[in-house]
Each structure stands twice: as structure tokens, then as C-alpha cells.
Design an enzyme around this catalytic site. Sequence first.
Site, PDB file in Angstrom:
ATOM      1  N   CYS A 143      43.298 -28.385 -25.291  1.00 14.61           N
ATOM      2  CA  CYS A 143      43.793 -27.552 -26.380  1.00 14.61           C
ATOM      3  C   CYS A 143      43.244 -26.146 -26.262  1.00 14.61           C
ATOM      4  CB  CYS A 143      43.411 -28.170 -27.712  1.00 14.61           C
ATOM      5  SG  CYS A 143      44.527 -29.504 -28.091  1.00 14.61           S
ATOM      6  N   GLU A 144      43.694 -25.446 -25.244  1.00 14.28           N
ATOM      7  CA  GLU A 144      43.194 -24.105 -25.014  1.00 14.28           C
ATOM      8  C   GLU A 144      44.139 -23.414 -24.036  1.00 14.28           C
ATOM      9  OE1 GLU A 144      39.020 -23.946 -24.934  1.00 14.28           O
ATOM     10  OE2 GLU A 144      38.970 -22.215 -23.619  1.00 14.28           O
TER      11      GLU A 144
ATOM     12  N   GLU B  89      20.431 -22.259   2.430  1.00 13.15           N
ATOM     13  CA  GLU B  89      20.771 -23.260   1.406  1.00 13.15           C
ATOM     14  C   GLU B  89      22.273 -23.301   1.112  1.00 13.15           C
ATOM     15  OE1 GLU B  89      16.570 -22.675  -1.080  1.00 13.15           O
ATOM     16  OE2 GLU B  89      18.384 -21.622  -1.701  1.00 13.15           O
TER      17      GLU B  89
ATOM     18  N   GLY C 207      25.787 -24.657  -0.070  1.00  8.32           N
ATOM     19  CA  GLY C 207      26.289 -25.756  -0.904  1.00  8.32           C
ATOM     20  C   GLY C 207      27.795 -25.840  -0.780  1.00  8.32           C
TER      21      GLY C 207
HETATM   22  N1  LLP Z   1      20.557 -21.488  -3.312  1.00  8.04           N
HETATM   23  C1  LLP Z   1      20.385 -20.988  -4.550  1.00  8.04           C
HETATM   24  C2  LLP Z   1      19.063 -20.551  -4.970  1.00  8.04           C
HETATM   25  C3  LLP Z   1      21.483 -20.871  -5.416  1.00  8.04           C
HETATM   26  O1  LLP Z   1      21.311 -20.370  -6.634  1.00  8.04           O
HETATM   27  C4  LLP Z   1      22.755 -21.316  -4.990  1.00  8.04           C
HETATM   28  C5  LLP Z   1      23.918 -21.232  -5.879  1.00  8.04           C
HETATM   29  C6  LLP Z   1      22.879 -21.856  -3.695  1.00  8.04           C
HETATM   30  C7  LLP Z   1      21.759 -21.907  -2.881  1.00  8.04           C
HETATM   31  C8  LLP Z   1      24.176 -22.367  -3.164  1.00  8.04           C
HETATM   32  O2  LLP Z   1      25.165 -21.402  -3.081  1.00  8.04           O
HETATM   33  P1  LLP Z   1      26.557 -21.754  -2.350  1.00  8.04           P
HETATM   34  O3  LLP Z   1      26.276 -21.911  -0.873  1.00  8.04           O
HETATM   35  O4  LLP Z   1      27.067 -23.027  -2.927  1.00  8.04           O
HETATM   36  O5  LLP Z   1      27.429 -20.591  -2.661  1.00  8.04           O
HETATM   37  N2  LLP Z   1      29.328 -22.213 -10.095  1.00  8.04           N
HETATM   38  C9  LLP Z   1      29.642 -21.091  -9.221  1.00  8.04           C
HETATM   39  C10 LLP Z   1      28.617 -20.982  -8.131  1.00  8.04           C
HETATM   40  C11 LLP Z   1      27.218 -20.850  -8.657  1.00  8.04           C
HETATM   41  C12 LLP Z   1      26.225 -20.786  -7.542  1.00  8.04           C
HETATM   42  C13 LLP Z   1      24.854 -20.827  -8.071  1.00  8.04           C
HETATM   43  N3  LLP Z   1      23.841 -20.823  -7.078  1.00  8.04           N
HETATM   44  C14 LLP Z   1      31.022 -21.294  -8.644  1.00  8.04           C
HETATM   45  O6  LLP Z   1      31.647 -22.294  -8.921  1.00  8.04           O
HETATM   46  O7  LLP Z   1      31.512 -20.427  -7.930  1.00  8.04           O
END
Ligand code: LLP
Length: 482
Positions: free
Chosen positions: A385-386, A311, A313
Site C-alpha cells: 500500500c504505497e 571485503e 559483498g
Molecule cells: N565492507 C564494509 C565496511 C561495508 O560497509 C560494506 C558495505 C562492504 C564491505 C560491502 O560492500 P559491497 O561490496 O557489497 O558493495 N544496501 C546498499 C549497500 C550498502 C553497503 C554497505 N556497506 C545497497 O543495496 O546498495
Amino acid sequence: MASSAPSVVPPAPADPNALAPAVWPEGARRDEHGRLVVGGVDAEALAARFGTPLYVLDERVVRERAARFRTALDEAARSIGSEATVYYAGKAFLSAAIVRWVGEEGLSVDVCSGGELAIALAAGADPARIGFHGNNKSVAEIERAVAAGVGAIIIDSEIEIERVAHAAAAAGRVQRVRLRVNSGVHASTHEFLATAHEDQKFGVPLSRAVEFGTRIRAHASLDFLGLHCHIGSQIFDSAGFAESAERLLAVHAELARLAPLPELNLGGGFGIAYTEADDPAPIERIAAGIARSVEAACRVHDVPVPKLAFEPGRSIVGPAGITLYTVGTIKPVPTDDGWRHYVSVDGGMSDNARTALYGAAYTVRIASRASDAPAALVRVAGKHCESGDIVVDADWLPHDVAPGDLVAVAATGAYCWSLASNYNHQPRPAVVAVRDGEARVIVRGETEADLLARDAGIAAPGVGAAGPETSDQATATGGTTA
Ligand code: LLP
């Protein structure tokens, strides 16, 4: 990722105009006027047409990365007699356009809320190729996912077994499910920790997976596909995935001895380069490392190699995006060892929360021109403002950076738009896709009118100060089943 990482000052670059290929969208360059060009479109033209701040996403780069990840992970799986399904993790950035791009490149989609499911379905994603996640899905969300015919619901807790089984039975369906387990492996960048128990909210303990898997199998309305695990994010090599796969396969084997268990989903988390200091291994090498461990563990436990699923992202969409800002004010501030120039831009933590949230490091360049001036250490701050409203904690820009310059921050395609807020009533920027010299809006930017329209105390033209009971109001306050 630590939330208060100390400031790391990168070495001064030989040329503060240079665009490191690992950091900027593939094919990004400067034209004969020194302007940054992405997807064949120059940054100044983008800013003139769409304004700043502006998210810019290179469609070709998203597509190429999606295809490359799918191919690498599938080929690695095939080398051990299996195959791989690759889900794009929509939480990184989700819009109708990206659902279509990744779908055309052969990826499935993973969503983790009713809202993400709605976008994926509205964009025309095949429901059978959607995975539905979440540690606290509402019953309404589960019912909606079942009714839509999603390919799999990832069960995240003991309570959800009955909830999903009930929703599927009530709809007269057999719902495919995976069981998310907590493997005790936590990975971030090039480190991973392996413990007996990881203290976090996702999944069920690996030690109870056989018990819960057996309970899932007892429901005629559920079809148990296999175990799921996601060990973290911004991971640079295969070691954490391998450790997690080995732990999961021991339990997978136990479950597979009781009844067929076709799949193993190892989640996402593949890292990208935000700065030149980041050096993630190529996905082909990571995929091969994972495949070797899966094959070895299957041999040890004498179980057929399951189908694999992943998965990603961030790694699909992150490197394809940049954010453009206009410089407003500049302040030289004395530090213990010299000067730091605070370069304030017209966005900030409302369009990129990652620096404030995680201490994330980014790379900035002037986008509207090249300069012969020597490099100066800068901190790119926002307009909020931070004092923690920082976009780029430490990088180098030409010393003559000035108000009115357009600057670009690299690798903002993932978790910037999706974490954006209206802090200080800042409208969220548009997302523009560029490709072969053409630019088009894929998500409209918010306007002040959008902000005013949601405030029930302000009379909107034609609506009046709507009372909370009106249907307009119910919708505007999110009162839908999603
Ligand atoms: N699958 C599941 C079950 C997840 O919880 C996540 C990310 C992904 C796939 C995708 O992960 P990736 O390949 O994008 O690393 N907001 C944080 C990242 C939070 C990720 C949460 N889960 C940041 O900006 O670094």
C-alpha cells in the site's frame, strides 16, 4: 546512491525475451519451451514447488565469483610482493549455506552485527577468519566477538578503543584490531568524490589515525593490524580505490615507522551489472589498478608493501540471484509520451527495497515462456500500500504479458533478502539454491503462522498469550545479548 534517481527508460530491446549475459546468472538460458532455466532448473518448476515470490541463488555462480575475486585480488597483490585476504561481506546476503560456499572457495567472512556473527559461527566459519565491523557495536557484541576469537575487530571510533581493549583484557586475550578511517573519498558507480572530510558516520578522520593508532598500541590487550577504509558501493573501476589507498598509505607509513603495521584493508564496493547500461570493469583490471597505486604510494613513502585485504559483498552474490514473481494485475496507464503498463506482482518493496530506497534500476523478463509479441514499456510494481512500491522502474516486456505469467528480476542476490521486511505483514520469501538441476531451500520462507507467533496479543497453540516476563517472550522479542 541517490534516493530519488529520475526514471531512466532503457532503449527498447530487439528481443524482449533475450537474457543479457552480463545481467543474468552465468549459464541462464531458455529451454525448448521458452522457460527461463537457472542452475539447470526451470523457473516454472521452482515456482510450482516453492511458490512465489521466491529468491533463487545459483550456487555455482556464487562459488565461481568468490574464487575469481580471491584469485584476482591475491594475484594482483602478489605482483607487488604482497598477498591479499578476501572477506565476503555478509551484509549482502548471509546464511549458513553461503558461509560454507565462500569458505570452501577460500574467502574469510566480514560481519557487522551480533546476529551476523551468530550465523557465521553457527555455520562453522573459522572465527580466526572473521572480521567484525560496526559503528555502534554494543559492549555485549564486543565481548562476544572477543570470546569467540574473531580474527579482527574493526575499531570504528575513539570510544571503541577502550571498549575493545577492556573486553580483551577482561577475557585474558590479545585482540587483533584494525582502525577504520574515513579517507574523504566517496565512490559510487563510475564517479568518486575526494574531499578533505566526508560527512558520514563511519570511521575516524584520517587526520587522527596516527594518534588513535598510537593509543591502540599502548594497550597490551590489543594487536594493531592496520588501517581499514570502505569508500562506497557499486564502484565500476579502480580510481576511487587508488585515491583512497594513496591517502591511507601516507598515514600507514607514519604509523609503520613507529612499529610494524602488517596490513591495509581497502574494503568492498565492486560493482555489478543490474541492467545492460552498467559496465563494471573486470575485477582483474580493477585489482591490477589498485596494486599499481599501492606499489607507487609505498615507494613514495618508502614503506614495505603491506598485506592487502578486501571485503566484496554485492559482487560475489548479487549476479548469482534472481527473484521470481507471479503477475497479478496489469494496468495500462497513459503517460506524456504514450502508455506504460503497470505490471503488479505478488511481492514488492518487502522483498526488494532497493528500488524504493536508492532508485536502483533492475531488469525483468517473463520467466515462464517466450513470446513473439512486440516489446512494451512496463513498470513492475509490488502489492504494498504505497505508490513508491516499485520493483523495476522501467523495462520492456512482451506486450502480451498477462496475469499468471511468471516474471524474473535479475541480479537480486545482494541486499534484497538482507533488506527484506514484513511491511503489510507480508511473509518474507524463501531462498532456494540451484545447482546442476537440483534445487534446495537454504532459508525457509516465512508463513503467516510466523507472523502471528510474534504478536503477543495472539494466543499461539501451546503457549498462550505469553506475558512479557516469560523467557519465551524475552527470546521472541530479541532480548538476547546479540
Ligand atoms: N565492507 C564494509 C565496511 C561495508 O560497509 C560494506 C558495505 C562492504 C564491505 C560491502 O560492500 P559491497 O561490496 O557489497 O558493495 N544496501 C546498499 C549497500 C550498502 C553497503 C554497505 N556497506 C545497497 O543495496 O546498495
